[in-house]
Write a protein that holds these residues in place. Structure first.
Motif, PDB file in Angstrom:
ATOM      1  N   ASN A   1       0.545  -1.578  -0.423  1.00  0.00           N
ATOM      2  CA  ASN A   1      -0.069   0.166   0.051  1.00  0.00           C
ATOM      3  C   ASN A   1       0.860   1.171  -0.573  1.00  0.00           C
ATOM      4  N   GLY A   2       0.248   2.370  -1.081  1.00  0.00           N
ATOM      5  CA  GLY A   2       1.121   3.157  -1.262  1.00  0.00           C
ATOM      6  C   GLY A   2       2.887   2.962  -1.988  1.00  0.00           C
ATOM      7  N   ALA A   3       3.256   1.825  -2.655  1.00  0.00           N
ATOM      8  CA  ALA A   3       4.324   1.894  -3.553  1.00  0.00           C
ATOM      9  C   ALA A   3       3.989   2.049  -4.147  1.00  0.00           C
ATOM     10  N   THR A   4       5.299   2.426  -5.254  1.00  0.00           N
ATOM     11  CA  THR A   4       5.580   3.056  -6.763  1.00  0.00           C
ATOM     12  C   THR A   4       5.636   2.288  -7.309  1.00  0.00           C
ATOM     13  N   VAL A   5       4.141   2.111  -8.235  1.00  0.00           N
ATOM     14  CA  VAL A   5       4.528   1.027  -9.806  1.00  0.00           C
ATOM     15  C   VAL A   5       4.542   1.645 -10.657  1.00  0.00           C
ATOM     16  N   GLN A   6       5.960   1.681 -11.097  1.00  0.00           N
ATOM     17  CA  GLN A   6       5.390   1.841 -12.996  1.00  0.00           C
ATOM     18  C   GLN A   6       5.237   3.676 -12.385  1.00  0.00           C
ATOM     19  N   GLY A   7       5.765   4.322 -11.699  1.00  0.00           N
ATOM     20  CA  GLY A   7       5.828   6.266 -11.048  1.00  0.00           C
ATOM     21  C   GLY A   7       4.216   5.942 -10.389  1.00  0.00           C
ATOM     22  N   ARG A   8       3.367   5.067 -10.002  1.00  0.00           N
ATOM     23  CA  ARG A   8       2.600   5.702  -9.609  1.00  0.00           C
ATOM     24  C   ARG A   8       2.073   4.833  -8.381  1.00  0.00           C
ATOM     25  N   ALA A   9       1.072   5.401  -7.037  1.00  0.00           N
ATOM     26  CA  ALA A   9       1.470   5.262  -6.128  1.00  0.00           C
ATOM     27  C   ALA A   9       0.238   4.747  -5.857  1.00  0.00           C
ATOM     28  N   ILE A  10       0.502   3.265  -5.586  1.00  0.00           N
ATOM     29  CA  ILE A  10      -1.110   2.599  -5.918  1.00  0.00           C
ATOM     30  C   ILE A  10      -1.321   1.784  -4.281  1.00  0.00           C
ATOM     31  N   VAL A  11      -2.428   2.044  -4.786  1.00  0.00           N
ATOM     32  CA  VAL A  11      -3.514   1.647  -3.349  1.00  0.00           C
ATOM     33  C   VAL A  11      -3.500   0.288  -2.650  1.00  0.00           C
ATOM     34  N   VAL A  12      -3.412  -0.176  -2.078  1.00  0.00           N
ATOM     35  CA  VAL A  12      -4.230  -1.710  -1.466  1.00  0.00           C
ATOM     36  C   VAL A  12      -4.497  -2.267  -0.455  1.00  0.00           C
ATOM     37  N   ASN A  13      -5.640  -2.251  -0.270  1.00  0.00           N
ATOM     38  CA  ASN A  13      -6.175  -2.885   0.937  1.00  0.00           C
ATOM     39  C   ASN A  13      -7.490  -4.346   0.856  1.00  0.00           C
ATOM     40  N   LYS A  14      -7.839  -4.550   1.948  1.00  0.00           N
ATOM     41  CA  LYS A  14      -8.858  -5.785   2.253  1.00  0.00           C
ATOM     42  C   LYS A  14     -10.040  -5.618   0.931  1.00  0.00           C
TER      43      LYS A  14
END
Length: 119
Positions: free
Chosen positions: A63-76
Protein backbone atom coordinates in the motif's frame (compact mmCIF):
# COMPACT_ATOMS: atom_id res chain seq x y z
CA UNK A 1 -8.31 -13.06 1.18
CA UNK A 2 -9.51 -10.84 -1.65
CA UNK A 3 -7.36 -7.72 -2.06
CA UNK A 4 -8.28 -4.51 -3.89
CA UNK A 5 -5.46 -2.83 -5.81
CA UNK A 6 -6.14 0.70 -7.06
CA UNK A 7 -4.34 3.54 -8.86
CA UNK A 8 -2.65 1.02 -11.12
CA UNK A 9 -0.79 2.22 -14.19
CA UNK A 10 -2.97 1.56 -17.25
CA UNK A 11 -0.12 -0.35 -18.89
CA UNK A 12 0.40 -2.93 -16.11
CA UNK A 13 -0.33 -6.56 -17.01
CA UNK A 14 -1.90 -9.20 -14.75
CA UNK A 15 1.36 -11.19 -14.83
CA UNK A 16 3.27 -8.18 -13.45
CA UNK A 17 0.71 -7.71 -10.67
CA UNK A 18 0.84 -11.42 -9.83
CA UNK A 19 4.62 -11.27 -9.61
CA UNK A 20 4.49 -8.36 -7.15
CA UNK A 21 2.14 -10.24 -4.82
CA UNK A 22 3.86 -13.65 -5.16
CA UNK A 23 6.83 -12.13 -3.32
CA UNK A 24 4.59 -12.39 -0.21
CA UNK A 25 3.00 -15.80 -0.77
CA UNK A 26 0.80 -17.96 -2.98
CA UNK A 27 -1.56 -16.07 -5.30
CA UNK A 28 -4.78 -17.81 -6.37
CA UNK A 29 -5.93 -15.29 -8.96
CA UNK A 30 -5.32 -11.82 -10.38
CA UNK A 31 -7.88 -9.77 -12.28
CA UNK A 32 -7.35 -6.28 -13.69
CA UNK A 33 -10.73 -4.71 -14.42
CA UNK A 34 -11.13 -3.47 -18.00
CA UNK A 35 -13.70 -1.38 -19.84
CA UNK A 36 -16.05 -3.77 -21.64
CA UNK A 37 -16.18 -1.62 -24.78
CA UNK A 38 -12.56 -0.54 -25.23
CA UNK A 39 -10.76 -3.32 -23.35
CA UNK A 40 -8.60 -0.66 -21.66
CA UNK A 41 -7.68 -1.06 -17.99
CA UNK A 42 -9.79 0.92 -15.54
CA UNK A 43 -6.77 1.30 -13.26
CA UNK A 44 -7.79 -1.15 -10.56
CA UNK A 45 -7.97 -4.87 -9.95
CA UNK A 46 -8.19 -7.67 -7.44
CA UNK A 47 -5.72 -10.24 -6.14
CA UNK A 48 -6.84 -13.37 -4.29
CA UNK A 49 -4.39 -14.92 -1.83
CA UNK A 50 -4.99 -18.14 0.11
CA UNK A 51 -3.09 -17.33 3.29
CA UNK A 52 -4.56 -14.37 5.21
CA UNK A 53 -1.29 -13.63 7.05
CA UNK A 54 0.65 -13.44 3.77
CA UNK A 55 -2.13 -11.33 2.24
CA UNK A 56 -2.04 -8.90 5.16
CA UNK A 57 1.75 -8.60 4.87
CA UNK A 58 1.37 -7.83 1.14
CA UNK A 59 -1.27 -5.18 1.94
CA UNK A 60 0.92 -3.60 4.62
CA UNK A 61 4.02 -3.46 2.44
CA UNK A 62 2.53 -2.68 -0.98
CA UNK A 63 0.00 0.00 0.00
CA UNK A 64 1.55 3.29 -1.16
CA UNK A 65 4.34 1.54 -3.08
CA UNK A 66 5.36 3.06 -6.42
CA UNK A 67 4.64 0.93 -9.48
CA UNK A 68 5.69 2.35 -12.87
CA UNK A 69 5.72 5.84 -11.35
CA UNK A 70 2.34 5.63 -9.58
CA UNK A 71 1.64 5.17 -5.87
CA UNK A 72 -0.78 2.24 -5.68
CA UNK A 73 -3.56 1.70 -3.14
CA UNK A 74 -3.77 -1.78 -1.64
CA UNK A 75 -6.35 -2.88 0.92
CA UNK A 76 -8.64 -5.72 1.86
CA UNK A 77 -11.57 -5.92 -0.52
CA UNK A 78 -14.96 -5.77 1.14
CA UNK A 79 -17.98 -7.14 -0.75
CA UNK A 80 -20.39 -4.49 -1.99
CA UNK A 81 -23.74 -4.64 -0.14
CA UNK A 82 -26.56 -5.95 -2.35
CA UNK A 83 -28.57 -2.73 -2.11
CA UNK A 84 -25.69 -0.69 -3.55
CA UNK A 85 -25.72 -2.17 -7.05
CA UNK A 86 -26.33 0.46 -9.70
CA UNK A 87 -28.45 0.14 -12.80
CA UNK A 88 -29.27 2.47 -15.66
CA UNK A 89 -32.74 3.34 -14.32
CA UNK A 90 -31.93 4.08 -10.66
CA UNK A 91 -31.91 7.87 -11.04
CA UNK A 92 -35.23 8.36 -12.78
CA UNK A 93 -37.86 7.87 -10.08
CA UNK A 94 -41.42 6.89 -10.90
CA UNK A 95 -42.50 5.73 -14.30
CA UNK A 96 -41.23 8.79 -16.13
CA UNK A 97 -41.45 8.35 -19.85
CA UNK A 98 -39.94 11.27 -21.62
CA UNK A 99 -38.73 12.97 -18.45
CA UNK A 100 -41.96 14.58 -17.22
CA UNK A 101 -42.36 12.37 -14.15
CA UNK A 102 -45.15 10.30 -12.71
CA UNK A 103 -47.40 8.09 -14.77
CA UNK A 104 -47.85 10.64 -17.50
CA UNK A 105 -49.65 9.31 -20.54
CA UNK A 106 -48.38 11.98 -22.88
CA UNK A 107 -50.34 14.85 -24.29
CA UNK A 108 -49.07 18.36 -24.64
CA UNK A 109 -50.33 21.85 -23.84
CA UNK A 110 -53.24 21.68 -26.27
CA UNK A 111 -55.83 20.69 -23.70
CA UNK A 112 -57.10 17.16 -23.47
CA UNK A 113 -58.59 17.30 -19.99
CA UNK A 114 -56.92 15.15 -17.38
CA UNK A 115 -54.82 13.12 -19.80
CA UNK A 116 -51.57 13.96 -18.01
CA UNK A 117 -50.09 16.61 -20.25
CA UNK A 118 -47.09 18.78 -19.35
CA UNK A 119 -47.42 21.22 -16.46
Amino acid sequence: MNIFVGSLPFSIEEADLRESFEAYGAVDSVKIITDKFTGRSKGFGFVEMTNDDEAQKAIDELNGATVQGRAIVVNKSEPKPEGERRSFNNNRGGDSRGGYGGNSRGGDNRGGGDRGGRY
